[in-house]
Design a protein around this motif. Structure first.
Motif, PDB file in Angstrom:
ATOM      1  N   MET A   1       0.723  -1.236   0.185  1.00 11.35           N
ATOM      2  CA  MET A   1      -0.137   0.082  -0.019  1.00 11.35           C
ATOM      3  C   MET A   1       0.845   1.342  -0.070  1.00 11.35           C
ATOM      4  O   MET A   1       0.450   2.132  -0.733  1.00 11.35           O
ATOM      5  CB  MET A   1      -0.966  -0.090   1.296  1.00 11.35           C
ATOM      6  N   ASN A   2       1.935   1.301   0.719  1.00  7.27           N
ATOM      7  CA  ASN A   2       2.845   2.400   0.803  1.00  7.27           C
ATOM      8  C   ASN A   2       3.504   2.511  -0.546  1.00  7.27           C
ATOM      9  O   ASN A   2       3.873   3.870  -0.991  1.00  7.27           O
ATOM     10  CB  ASN A   2       3.938   2.175   1.818  1.00  7.27           C
ATOM     11  N   ILE A   3       3.930   1.788  -1.292  1.00 10.19           N
ATOM     12  CA  ILE A   3       4.012   1.707  -2.807  1.00 10.19           C
ATOM     13  C   ILE A   3       3.033   2.225  -3.527  1.00 10.19           C
ATOM     14  O   ILE A   3       3.391   3.315  -4.373  1.00 10.19           O
ATOM     15  CB  ILE A   3       4.530   0.307  -3.266  1.00 10.19           C
ATOM     16  N   LEU A   4       1.874   1.728  -3.360  1.00 11.08           N
ATOM     17  CA  LEU A   4       0.665   2.356  -4.202  1.00 11.08           C
ATOM     18  C   LEU A   4       0.418   3.700  -3.805  1.00 11.08           C
ATOM     19  O   LEU A   4      -0.011   4.632  -4.555  1.00 11.08           O
ATOM     20  CB  LEU A   4      -0.578   1.665  -4.003  1.00 11.08           C
ATOM     21  N   PHE A   5       0.823   4.261  -2.789  1.00 14.32           N
ATOM     22  CA  PHE A   5       0.442   5.810  -2.392  1.00 14.32           C
ATOM     23  C   PHE A   5       1.737   6.690  -2.460  1.00 14.32           C
ATOM     24  O   PHE A   5       1.866   7.635  -2.058  1.00 14.32           O
ATOM     25  CB  PHE A   5      -0.132   5.513  -0.807  1.00 14.32           C
ATOM     26  N   GLY A   6       3.084   5.819  -3.118  1.00 18.25           N
ATOM     27  CA  GLY A   6       3.973   6.665  -3.306  1.00 18.25           C
ATOM     28  C   GLY A   6       4.894   6.965  -2.051  1.00 18.25           C
ATOM     29  O   GLY A   6       5.927   7.825  -2.250  1.00 18.25           O
ATOM     30  N   LEU A   7       4.701   6.291  -1.139  1.00 18.21           N
ATOM     31  CA  LEU A   7       5.423   6.652   0.130  1.00 18.21           C
ATOM     32  C   LEU A   7       6.984   5.616  -0.039  1.00 18.21           C
ATOM     33  O   LEU A   7       8.024   6.235   0.457  1.00 18.21           O
ATOM     34  CB  LEU A   7       4.953   6.027   1.618  1.00 18.21           C
ATOM     35  N   TYR A   8       6.893   4.540  -0.518  1.00 22.57           N
ATOM     36  CA  TYR A   8       8.168   3.651  -1.029  1.00 22.57           C
ATOM     37  C   TYR A   8       8.250   3.472  -2.490  1.00 22.57           C
ATOM     38  O   TYR A   8       7.159   3.536  -3.270  1.00 22.57           O
ATOM     39  CB  TYR A   8       7.839   2.429  -0.356  1.00 22.57           C
ATOM     40  N   GLN A   9       9.427   3.686  -2.772  1.00 21.73           N
ATOM     41  CA  GLN A   9       9.619   3.457  -4.165  1.00 21.73           C
ATOM     42  C   GLN A   9       9.798   1.735  -4.572  1.00 21.73           C
ATOM     43  O   GLN A   9      10.645   1.312  -3.853  1.00 21.73           O
ATOM     44  CB  GLN A   9      10.916   3.942  -4.772  1.00 21.73           C
ATOM     45  N   PRO A  10       9.218   0.897  -5.329  1.00 23.79           N
ATOM     46  CA  PRO A  10       9.507  -0.460  -5.512  1.00 23.79           C
ATOM     47  C   PRO A  10      10.608  -0.534  -6.338  1.00 23.79           C
ATOM     48  O   PRO A  10      10.992   0.203  -6.973  1.00 23.79           O
ATOM     49  CB  PRO A  10       8.293  -0.775  -6.666  1.00 23.79           C
ATOM     50  N   ASP A  11      11.271  -1.635  -6.019  1.00 28.99           N
ATOM     51  CA  ASP A  11      12.566  -1.912  -6.417  1.00 28.99           C
ATOM     52  C   ASP A  11      12.375  -2.516  -7.727  1.00 28.99           C
ATOM     53  O   ASP A  11      13.302  -2.225  -8.786  1.00 28.99           O
ATOM     54  CB  ASP A  11      13.447  -3.070  -5.760  1.00 28.99           C
TER      55      ASP A  11
END
Ligand SMILES: Nc1ncnc2c1ncn2[C@@H]1O[C@H](COP(=O)(O)OP(=O)(O)OP(=O)(O)O)[C@@H](O)[C@H]1O
Ligand SMILES: [Mg+2]
Lengths: 518, 291
Positions: free
Chosen positions: A58-68
């Protein structure tokens, strides 16, 4: 960034898709090639045990983390989400597991904070009207001028949902939407979620337990385990047992064997105890009860009805405003916490991050906080870290905590795993009296089963347990006696076996029984 | 008596400007205990610039500019480096005290440029300070920017996920904050008391700092506080004007500091915190690091 990719989206069209999302943390593969897809107007639940990688995704979908690795598509177009702002601009809204609101501000201020159309000079009247329309549409009731700290958990959640909707969210991500809610609040929220889905919003609730909620509202389910998708299915074809098995990888027994123990002498006696809440008002208004050896007393209540203050007074963290507390017939009303621990009391606080652990400390150090006074783990005043390290390793293994090792800092654990460590350290001390405030909050079905069995085992071994919970099922499954609490008072003290569920539920909501029973 | 009143209003102007600067910074979560140092810089460099160029305007501009630069420096230390804000603020004070004493020493003596004309008997800066108070209050309570500033001071993480650039807002506030303090210093040395000598500021900056806590972070209460402290300060300079013969001027000079101590003690009581605790910016003096 292309805005408005979702502007004219119609029911059933693809709203969001991920392909091969992978995210690594030191020593952990949190998301492993996740493919996930959802349509407008769909409620698509994501299930998974603690540490499965839901929050990370979810944090990836919300731009808080960048996926590798991996791509995200919105409305069929590939996008890069560099920050939450990108996600918000694209129409993704999120309600966090740990509420993200400014508690000193009003509801209205929180909703318009950072809104691009807020205008240089705030037009609060116009905004309020627009938000009230949203409220009416989805059945939310809320005082927009109340300060956020005055609100209940459920109301805070509504504020977050409104904030996302007012920002024009077409995809709404909800992390553990029902875990902190009481049954009536849950019901209202689910109705609102369904109303939003009818308006072609795509809704993604992330859920660790409460499988009945999933079955009741979702159209489709995706199950994660160990960072990987293990199942995708239509909810119509799913059963509670089947979902639990997919999540945990084994059968989960929902029914707990209630241990029949003859109850012993009273350990804890509480007489007419009252206490002030944080705002200076009387939150606990004179309760009396006792907890015996080999007994679980369940305090059932919606949060904010004085049970939190009760737990803190019993643990010695809050002053009693009146009344007495006896532990083994010694008056400990004014004793400090350490004296209580030495006397065999154990405490599981409801706030695992703020009170239960120190985020920057390692797991060993966090375990130490329950043992630094124990002769078995100190030598001539020095803490025996070697033995504590061993103990921590054992606890990690026994409780199946997803952590690279005992030296991991507590803050890098997922919510549920942190809760397991907190429980593990206090139960391993074999307390004679355990005050457990929301012991299974945020735990997945497997871990919940495990912890409940542990509590049952502690009771069998002769411990007295005061169990505070908002989860009526938990109270009914574990307790020998039940005390529903409402506005700081016990509505009664019931024998669990002869009490129907509805009756306890009504008493939690403030209904007094006709003929009070002892 | 009118003279006394006018002079107290002028004294309060300096408290108002400096404390307003501190308040703006604190509302965004940045504590600057070096108010005195920034004021010393603004006062000394403003004084020198005005004397050298013969222009008041340049004097004030230099005062504001150096204040802004020191604000930026404090911002760099506490926002970008995430250092301890008290240490940085103390550094600015010690640095300011030492360096301005050294730079200013050759300029000891009166400014010698005539006085800035009064408006209705009082320095025009008094009216300006009132306008700034009203403006600050308006910005903080009624505008989007103000909401962002308050949110950043209360809970930067929440502001960030709501799409607010925490770093930018904090830099903005800490710079404006420094500019106001530098300006306050320049008003002192160019208008209120246009004479440079060793340790001329005597703790005004620290009173301004205390005033912010005293004000419960509310610009209007802040104004009330500075009016009170301005009057007390003026009283300490020539008590015989108002209360001839009652106590020595040294006792009166202590009054603002003594009151500050009492107020701070009151504010740290449990009762006070329970009643008013919410007023304090939750994230004050706490560095914020993005996840
Ligand atoms: N910032 C981080 N640094 C290091 N490891 C992390 C970080 N965030 C998450 N992890 C690890 O990634 C894994 C997945 O965590 P995540 O929070 O996504 O789980 P979750 O499914 O939300 O679990 P829960 O139900 O307990 O909230 C866990 O093993 C966790 O320890
Ligand atoms: Mg999670």
């Amino acid at each position: 960034m292309q805005k408005g990719l979702l502007a004219g989206i119609k029911h059933g069209e693809a709203a969001l898709e991920t392909r091969g999302i992978t995210k690594r943390f030191p020593g952990v593969l949190a998301n492993d090639r996740i493919d996930f897809e959802m349509k407008a107007g769909e409620i698509h639940a994501i299930l998974g045990e603690n540490g499965a990688g839901k929050t990370t995704l979810m944090n990836i979908l919300f731009g808080l983390y960048q996926p590798d690795e991996g791509e995200i598509y919105i409305g069929g177009k590939p996008v890069k989400l560099r920050s939450p702002l990108d996600a918000i601009d694209l129409g993704i809204g999120m309600v966090h597991q740990n509420r993200k609101l400014v508690s000193a501000h009003t509801v209205l201020e929180n909703i318009i904070l950072g809104h691009p159309n807020a205008g240089r000079i705030l037009n609060l009247r116009r905004t309020a009207k627009e938000i009230e329309e949203l409220c009416a549409r989805y059945g939310f009731k809320l005082d927009l001028n109340a300060k956020v700290w005055q609100l209940s958990e459920g109301e805070k959640q509504v504020v977050e949902i409104l904030k996302a909707l007012y920002r024009g969210a077409k995809i709404l991500i909800l992390d553990e939407p029902t875990s902190a809610l009481a049954p009536p609040e849950t019901k209202k929220l689910l109705a609102s979620i369904q109303a939003m889905a009818r308006d072609d919003l795509a809704i993604v609730p992330f859920i660790t337990h409460k499988l009945p909620v999933v079955l009741a509202i979702s159209n489709r389910v995706t199950v994660l385990r160990g960072g990987r998708v293990t199942a995708r299915l239509e909810t119509a074809h799913a059963t509670e047992k089947g979902l639990a098995k997919e999540m945990v990888g084994r059968e989960v027994i929902f029914k707990i064997e209630r241990a029949q123990v003859t109850r012993g002498k009273p350990i804890l006696q509480v007489e007419n105890l009252s206490a002030l809440g944080n705002k200076g008002f009387l939150a606990l208004k004179g309760v009396s009860f006792s907890v015996h050896e080999g007994e679980i007393l369940g305090i059932a209540g919606v949060s904010g009805n004085g049970q939190y203050e009760l737990a803190e007074v019993l643990a010695g963290l809050r002053k009693a405003a009146g009344g007495r507390v006896l532990l083994d017939e010694n008056d400990i009303t004014h004793a400090g916490s350490l004296a209580r621990w030495r006397h065999g009391m154990g405490y599981v606080p409801s706030e695992r991050v703020d009170v239960g652990s120190i985020g920057d400390f390692s797991l060993v150090e966090n375990v130490t906080m329950n043992f630094y006074f124990d002769e078995r783990y100190t030598r001539r005043g020095f803490i025996d870290y070697r033995n504590l390290g061993k103990l921590t390793e054992e606890l990690i293994a026994e409780y199946n905590v997803a952590a690279p090792g005992p030296d991991t800092p507590a803050c890098s654990l997922s919510g549920g795993n942190l809760q397991k460590i907190i429980l593990a350290r206090v139960l391993s001390r074999k307390p004679r009296l355990l005050i457990a405030n929301l012991p299974t909050q945020g735990l997945d079905v497997g871990a919940t089963e495990f912890v409940r069995n542990k509590l049952m085992a502690a009771k069998k071994a002769g411990a007295g347990i005061l169990l505070i919970s908002e989860d009526l099922d938990e109270i009914l499954a574990l307790s020998d006696r039940i005390a529903p609490i409402y506005e700081g008072e016990f509505m009664g003290l019931l024998a669990a076996e002869q009490t129907p569920r509805e009756r306890v539920g009504a008493m939690m909501a403030g209904v007094r029984p006709e003929e009070p029973k002892p | 008596m009118f003279e006394f009143l006018a002079r107290s209003l002028e004294a309060s102007t300096i408290f108002t400007l400096a404390a307003l600067g501190e308040l703006v910074g604190q509302r965004s979560g940045i504590l600057n205990v070096g108010v005195e140092g920034v004021m010393l810089f603004g006062a000394t460099l403003g004084f020198i610039a005005a004397q050298v160029t013969g222009s008041f305007l340049i004097g004030f501009l230099v005062g504001i500019l150096i204040g802004g630069l020191l604000g930026l420096l404090h911002g760099f230390f506490s926002i970008t480096l995430g250092g301890d804000q008290v240490v940085s603020g103390m550094g600015i004070w010690i640095f300011g005290f030492g360096l301005t004493t050294y730079i200013g020493n050759p300029f000891t003596g009166p400014l010698g440029m005539g006085r800035i004309p009064k408006l209705w008997g009082v320095s025009p800066f008094f009216y300006l300070s009132i306008m700034l108070i009203v403006l600050t209050r308006f910005v903080l309570t009624r505008t989007s920017l103000g909401l962002k500033i308050r949110s950043v001071g209360e809970n930067p993480a929440v502001a960030e996920v709501s799409g607010v650039n925490v770093t930018k807002i904090r830099y903005l506030c800490v710079t404006v904050s420094g500019m106001l303090m530098g300006f306050a210093g320049a008003v002192y040395s160019l208008d209120y008391n246009p004479v440079w000598n060793y340790n001329f500021l005597m703790g005004w900056g620290f009173i301004a700092l205390a005033l912010v806590f005293f004000s419960m972070w509310n610009p209007l209460i802040l104004l009330g506080g500075s009016l009170l402290f301005g009057a007390l300060w003026q009283l300490s300079l020539n008590p015989q004007l108002v209360l001839p013969g009652v106590l020595s001027r040294y006792v009166w000079r202590m009054a603002p500091f003594a009151i500050t101590v009492v107020v701070l003690m009151l504010m740290s009581t449990r009762w006070f915190r329970r009643r008013w605790g919410a007023a304090k910016p939750e994230a004050l003096a706490r560095p914020y690091a993005k996840e």
